[in-house]
Design a protein around this motif. Structure first.
Motif, PDB file in Angstrom:
ATOM      1  N   PRO A  85     -10.582  -6.345  -0.145  1.00 58.27           N
ATOM      2  CA  PRO A  85     -10.520  -5.006   0.457  1.00 58.27           C
ATOM      3  C   PRO A  85     -10.468  -5.085   1.984  1.00 58.27           C
ATOM      4  CG  PRO A  85     -12.224  -5.090  -1.232  1.00 58.27           C
ATOM      5  CD  PRO A  85     -11.770  -6.503  -1.006  1.00 58.27           C
ATOM      6  N   SER A  86      -9.766  -4.157   2.609  1.00 60.03           N
ATOM      7  CA  SER A  86      -9.796  -4.058   4.071  1.00 60.03           C
ATOM      8  C   SER A  86     -11.226  -3.758   4.493  1.00 60.03           C
ATOM      9  CB  SER A  86      -8.901  -2.908   4.550  1.00 60.03           C
ATOM     10  OG  SER A  86      -7.574  -3.104   4.148  1.00 60.03           O
ATOM     11  N   SER A  87     -11.609  -4.302   5.647  1.00 59.77           N
ATOM     12  CA  SER A  87     -12.945  -3.953   6.135  1.00 59.77           C
ATOM     13  C   SER A  87     -12.810  -2.847   7.176  1.00 59.77           C
ATOM     14  CB  SER A  87     -13.637  -5.178   6.728  1.00 59.77           C
ATOM     15  OG  SER A  87     -12.904  -5.663   7.813  1.00 59.77           O
ATOM     16  N   HIS A  88     -13.673  -1.877   7.075  1.00 58.61           N
ATOM     17  CA  HIS A  88     -13.719  -0.779   8.039  1.00 58.61           C
ATOM     18  C   HIS A  88     -15.125  -0.781   8.618  1.00 58.61           C
ATOM     19  CE1 HIS A  88      -9.890   1.154   6.814  1.00 58.61           C
ATOM     20  NE2 HIS A  88     -10.189   0.696   5.610  1.00 58.61           N
ATOM     21  N   GLU A  89     -15.236  -1.239   9.848  1.00 57.85           N
ATOM     22  CA  GLU A  89     -16.543  -1.382  10.494  1.00 57.85           C
ATOM     23  C   GLU A  89     -17.363  -0.095  10.385  1.00 57.85           C
ATOM     24  OE1 GLU A  89     -17.412  -4.277  12.111  1.00 57.85           O
ATOM     25  OE2 GLU A  89     -19.419  -3.491  12.570  1.00 57.85           O
ATOM     26  N   GLY A  90     -18.544  -0.212   9.811  1.00 59.18           N
ATOM     27  CA  GLY A  90     -19.451   0.938   9.752  1.00 59.18           C
ATOM     28  C   GLY A  90     -19.107   1.970   8.698  1.00 59.18           C
ATOM     29  N   ALA A  94     -17.140  -2.859   1.403  1.00 60.20           N
ATOM     30  CA  ALA A  94     -15.729  -3.217   1.254  1.00 60.20           C
ATOM     31  C   ALA A  94     -15.494  -3.557  -0.214  1.00 60.20           C
ATOM     32  CB  ALA A  94     -15.384  -4.395   2.156  1.00 60.20           C
ATOM     33  N   CYS A  95     -15.274  -2.528  -1.018  1.00 61.86           N
ATOM     34  CA  CYS A  95     -15.086  -2.768  -2.452  1.00 61.86           C
ATOM     35  C   CYS A  95     -13.824  -2.100  -2.994  1.00 61.86           C
ATOM     36  CB  CYS A  95     -16.307  -2.305  -3.234  1.00 61.86           C
ATOM     37  SG  CYS A  95     -16.817  -0.633  -2.837  1.00 61.86           S
ATOM     38  N   TRP A  96     -13.264  -1.148  -2.259  1.00 63.01           N
ATOM     39  CA  TRP A  96     -12.075  -0.428  -2.726  1.00 63.01           C
ATOM     40  C   TRP A  96     -10.811  -1.110  -2.218  1.00 63.01           C
ATOM     41  CZ3 TRP A  96     -10.026   2.968  -5.914  1.00 63.01           C
ATOM     42  CH2 TRP A  96      -8.788   3.539  -5.606  1.00 63.01           C
ATOM     43  N   TRP A  97      -9.849  -1.344  -3.110  1.00 69.23           N
ATOM     44  CA  TRP A  97      -8.545  -1.870  -2.685  1.00 69.23           C
ATOM     45  C   TRP A  97      -7.442  -1.147  -3.445  1.00 69.23           C
ATOM     46  CZ3 TRP A  97      -6.106  -4.230  -6.832  1.00 69.23           C
ATOM     47  CH2 TRP A  97      -6.936  -4.683  -7.875  1.00 69.23           C
ATOM     48  N   TYR A  98      -6.280  -1.024  -2.773  1.00 67.48           N
ATOM     49  CA  TYR A  98      -5.175  -0.224  -3.313  1.00 67.48           C
ATOM     50  C   TYR A  98      -3.939  -0.634  -2.526  1.00 67.48           C
ATOM     51  CZ  TYR A  98      -2.599   4.264  -4.116  1.00 67.48           C
ATOM     52  OH  TYR A  98      -1.686   5.240  -4.421  1.00 67.48           O
ATOM     53  N   TRP A 224     -15.440   5.098  -2.671  1.00 64.95           N
ATOM     54  CA  TRP A 224     -14.768   4.118  -3.539  1.00 64.95           C
ATOM     55  C   TRP A 224     -14.800   4.524  -5.004  1.00 64.95           C
ATOM     56  CZ3 TRP A 224     -17.419   0.946  -7.210  1.00 64.95           C
ATOM     57  CH2 TRP A 224     -18.809   1.129  -7.230  1.00 64.95           C
ATOM     58  N   GLU A 225     -15.687   5.457  -5.389  1.00 65.69           N
ATOM     59  CA  GLU A 225     -15.889   5.769  -6.807  1.00 65.69           C
ATOM     60  C   GLU A 225     -14.835   6.768  -7.291  1.00 65.69           C
ATOM     61  OE1 GLU A 225     -20.007   6.939  -6.788  1.00 65.69           O
ATOM     62  OE2 GLU A 225     -20.603   5.034  -5.912  1.00 65.69           O
ATOM     63  N   SER A 226     -13.579   6.316  -7.295  1.00 65.67           N
ATOM     64  CA  SER A 226     -12.459   7.227  -7.583  1.00 65.67           C
ATOM     65  C   SER A 226     -12.545   7.827  -8.980  1.00 65.67           C
ATOM     66  CB  SER A 226     -11.130   6.484  -7.419  1.00 65.67           C
ATOM     67  OG  SER A 226     -11.005   5.454  -8.390  1.00 65.67           O
TER      68      SER A 226
END
Ligand code: ZN
Length: 444
Positions: A85-90, A94-98, A224-226
């Motif tokens: 997953p991409s990391s987004h600081e703050g 990082a668990c969602w990927w698409y 992340w809980e789509s």
């Protein structure tokens, strides 16, 4: 050949042709010559880009709403993409990927290696060949913290994701669908977010008459809980339908629905959970940080004051090992006799109606002081502590790591949740508790 792609790859979107293989010695020579030029050299950058383009068959993109994925490696010979997953600081876990993958031909088998376990590695990934219809891949093969999904793609482009995505646009489209389908449904704007986005919401049912019951449903406090938004979609689709019990519920209650609470994190593909300074479901305090929480608290408090609130349900997805839906309930010690009676009745109706393919079989967990130090700022606990004693507030956790955790499976849970709400409201939760049925006095 193995290409270390790095993050540049995620936004690359040029036209792709199958390149002629470049001999290894030639590549080394090109690299050696280029390395003599200064890094800022236009020639060096252009040559590097051309070389990269030529070497890159498979192309991975994430530059679209909810996109997320940092490419670690692409092995062109094995048609394998390794990413996380991409990391987004703050901005939370990082668990969602698409990702969108192209640069292959229809009929090819693509391998996607994703880490890290457990949060980013569902047993089966979500897959689409049109960006709209989502299915599951076969079960992946685990190797330590990584899992590899192999999927034969029947189109020249494919989307892969942690689970079926549900973006801000999907939220607007669901609300548009509901208002077009039923004149009792109305769109409204819950608030504007810290990043300036609108949080759309839906109100369904009649708001007149003193006996009107009130229901509040929200999803995606954790971005992340789509799957929780798909549960919400199933509920909305049922609630605006002509199903006789949906008609009855609309006549009896006004239902407010927010399909995506943390729309900023969903929009950028961030996980949201445990973000800075805390996530939406740890923000229900006197001074909420997130505008969506502040607006929801204000509306819920008003409805409570106006005697238009009976039920609050917060929709989530749980941990990776959970195989069936369950409810988080407030600490029992917080519950008056009436609230506990109503909670038990609601759980019984949920058990009667949420029957599968993702069944609720009665499992509950308490989230109190022993669960989280900010337990009082969890939404259902705040609602429990700040509303009339007949109000039931609970969290539905729908399992995401099963073969039924699909768009259809989630929507079934939503529809069945609607049936449970209708059945629950057949009795008036505001009725006084009968002396002989007070909890603790008799077997229940
Ligand atoms: Zn959650």
């Amino acid at each position: 050949m193995t290409l270390l792609a790095g993050e540049w790859c995620v936004s690359y979107s040029g036209s792709v042709k199958r390149p002629h293989p470049i001999p290894h010695a030639t590549k080394l020579a090109v690299v050696a010559v280029l390395s003599l030029l200064p890094p800022s050299s236009v020639v060096r950058r252009a040559a590097a880009a051309e070389s990269a383009t030529a070497l890159t068959n498979l192309v991975v993109e994430t530059n679209f709403p909810s996109g997320s994925g940092k490419v670690i490696e692409i092995n062109q010979d094995e048609r394998l993409i390794k990413l996380e997953p991409s990391s987004h600081e703050g901005r939370g876990w990082a668990c969602w990927w698409y990702v969108r993958v192209s640069g292959f031909e229809a009929g090819e088998t693509i391998s996607l290696q994703v880490g890290r376990a457990p949060w980013a590695t569902p047993e089966r990934a979500a897959f689409s060949s049109d960006g709209e219809t989502w299915r599951q891949t076969a079960a992946g093969e685990r190797n330590g913290a990584w899992i590899t999904y192999r999927h034969k793609v029947d189109a020249p482009v494919a989307w892969f994701a942690w689970g079926p995505p549900f973006t801000p646009r999907d939220s607007e489209e669901l609300i548009h669908f509901a208002t077009a389908a039923n004149s009792q449904a109305a769109r409204y704007e819950l608030c504007k977010t810290r990043d300036g986005r609108i949080v759309p919401a839906l109100k369904i049912g009649s708001d007149d008459g003193s006996g009107t019951a009130g229901v509040w449903i929200q999803a995606r406090q954790h971005a992340w809980e789509s799957g929780s938004s798909w549960v919400c979609r199933g509920l909305v689709e049922w609630l605006v339908s002509e199903h006789p019990r949906a008609v009855q519920l609309r006549e009896k209650a006004i239902v407010s629905i927010v399909p995506v609470m943390d729309i900023d994190s969903v929009a950028i593909g961030a996980g949201g959970k445990d973000q800075t300074p805390h996530d939406h479901n740890r923000d229900w305090t006197d001074q909420p940080h997130w505008p969506a929480v502040a607006a929801a608290m204000k509306e819920i408090a008003q409805r409570n004051q106006n005697h238009k609130l009976d039920l609050f349900i917060d929709l989530h997805n749980p941990g990776a090992s959970t195989t069936r839906p369950f409810f988080y309930v407030p600490p029992r010690k917080l519950l008056s006799a009436k609230r506990e009676r109503n909670l038990e009745r609601f759980l019984a109706t949920a058990r009667a109606e949420i029957t599968g393919p993702l069944p609720f079989v009665g499992e509950t967990r308490e989230s109190g002081a022993g669960y989280d130090k900010r337990w009082q700022a969890i939404s259902k606990n705040w609602v429990t502590m700040n509303t009339q004693e007949h109000v039931v507030a609970t969290t539905l956790e729908t399992a995401w790591n099963t073969e039924h955790s699909t768009t259809d499976g989630y929507r079934s849970v939503g529809q069945q949740l609607g049936l449970a709400i209708e059945r629950y409201l057949r009795f008036n939760p505001r009725d006084e508790i009968a002396q002989e049925t007070k909890p603790g006095q008799h077997e229940r």
